[in-house]
Design a protein around this motif. Structure first.
Motif, PDB file in Angstrom:
ATOM      1  N   LYS A 266       0.862  -1.189   0.000  1.00 55.98           N
ATOM      2  CA  LYS A 266       0.000   0.000   0.000  1.00 55.98           C
ATOM      3  C   LYS A 266       0.891   1.229   0.000  1.00 55.98           C
ATOM      4  CE  LYS A 266      -4.048   1.985   2.274  1.00 55.98           C
ATOM      5  NZ  LYS A 266      -4.991   1.877   3.413  1.00 55.98           N
TER       6      LYS A 266
ATOM      7  N   ASP B 214      -4.364  -4.527  -3.202  1.00 57.41           N
ATOM      8  CA  ASP B 214      -5.781  -4.147  -3.209  1.00 57.41           C
ATOM      9  C   ASP B 214      -6.658  -5.007  -2.295  1.00 57.41           C
ATOM     10  OD1 ASP B 214      -5.312  -2.104  -5.164  1.00 57.41           O
ATOM     11  OD2 ASP B 214      -5.240  -3.660  -6.688  1.00 57.41           O
TER      12      ASP B 214
ATOM     13  N   LYS C 219      -8.048  -5.895   1.660  1.00 59.23           N
ATOM     14  CA  LYS C 219      -8.262  -5.313   2.976  1.00 59.23           C
ATOM     15  C   LYS C 219      -8.851  -6.399   3.866  1.00 59.23           C
ATOM     16  CE  LYS C 219     -12.826  -3.411   1.798  1.00 59.23           C
ATOM     17  NZ  LYS C 219     -13.641  -2.177   1.733  1.00 59.23           N
TER      18      LYS C 219
END
Length: 263
Positions: A126, A157, A159
């Motif tokens: 990230k 990408d 989470k």
């Protein structure tokens, strides 16, 4: 009356007195022992001798000993009689990297903390920094790094949530040989599959897959690439069956068969 059974009362009285005296002495000794024992215990509890003198932590690698001790709240001012092992264990297991914590008290003033940490299974990229991803699906946001040590897949990408949990489960189920061959995994959901992922392998191939069947189909990866020309890179589609499409427009598409031994 049988003379052999007659006992002179004068002979019995001294014996009874001696028995009573011995019994009273034993009772007195016991009471004194109990009294002094209570005094020693109370003095020990109230004195610095009952404070924690030594805390030993074993099994930790991701957290330092100082970090874990600080989390427990224990110190040299803590009375060892007031240490609740279950509470200390709960504090430690609240950390995302701690799987299990066993607390043992070694009298008179030592505490042993044995921890078992979750395995690190990947890193999440990230903004050009990397965060450890644990086997329980937790992302360790306070341990970012600019460089990755070890052979871990890099996730993009993702989470915390259902998709990451499935991804982690799939990675845990892979043989080390295949896990170590994965360079990057991108979460690329689309209209037909919200769990679609794209993998980039260390050997230059790309894999299109879905998290639903990722691990069970990836076990066939060595068999699949053995049927392909290593000089012609492309995408191996594992969403439905096994299908290869070369990057080179002039390269031919190829249906790839699974290893019969793997079903």
């Amino acid at each position: 009356m049988d003379k052999g059974k007659i006992v002179d009362l004068e002979d019995r009285i001294p014996k009874l007195k001696e028995q009573r005296r011995r019994k009273a002495n034993r009772r007195l000794i016991f009471m004194l022992f109990l009294f002094f024992t209570l005094i020693v215990v109370v003095a020990y509890v109230q004195s610095p001798l009952s404070h924690v003198k030594k805390i030993t932590v074993v099994g930790n690698g991701m957290y330092s000993t100082a970090e874990l001790i600080n989390k427990t709240g224990l110190s040299n001012n803590t009375n060892i009689w007031k240490v609740k092992t279950q509470d200390v264990s709960a504090k430690l297991t609240s950390l995302p990297e701690i799987k299990k914590a066993i607390i043992k008290i070694h009298w008179p003033n030592t505490i042993i903390i044995q921890v078992q940490e979750h395995n690190r299974i990947a890193y999440l990229e990230k903004n050009k920094v990397y965060f450890p991803v644990m086997e329980n699906g937790k992302i360790i946001t306070d341990r970012k790094t600019n460089e990755i040590s070890g052979n871990f897949p890099i996730l993009f990408d993702f989470k915390e949530g259902a998709a990451l949990n499935q991804m982690v489960t799939g990675l845990r189920n892979l043989p080390n040989e295949i896990l170590n061959s994965i360079s990057e995994i991108h979460y690329t959901p689309n209209k037909t599959d919200q769990y679609h992922i794209s993998l980039f392998m260390n050997d230059g191939f790309e894999v299109s897959a879905t998290l639903r069947t990722f691990s069970e189909k990836m076990v066939n990866y060595p068999s699949i690439i053995s049927q392909l020309d290593p000089n012609k890179k492309g995408v191996i589609d594992l969403e439905v069956g096994s299908y290869f499409k070369a990057y080179d427009p002039q390269g031919e598409d190829k249906q790839v068969e699974k290893d019969k031994g793997n079903g």
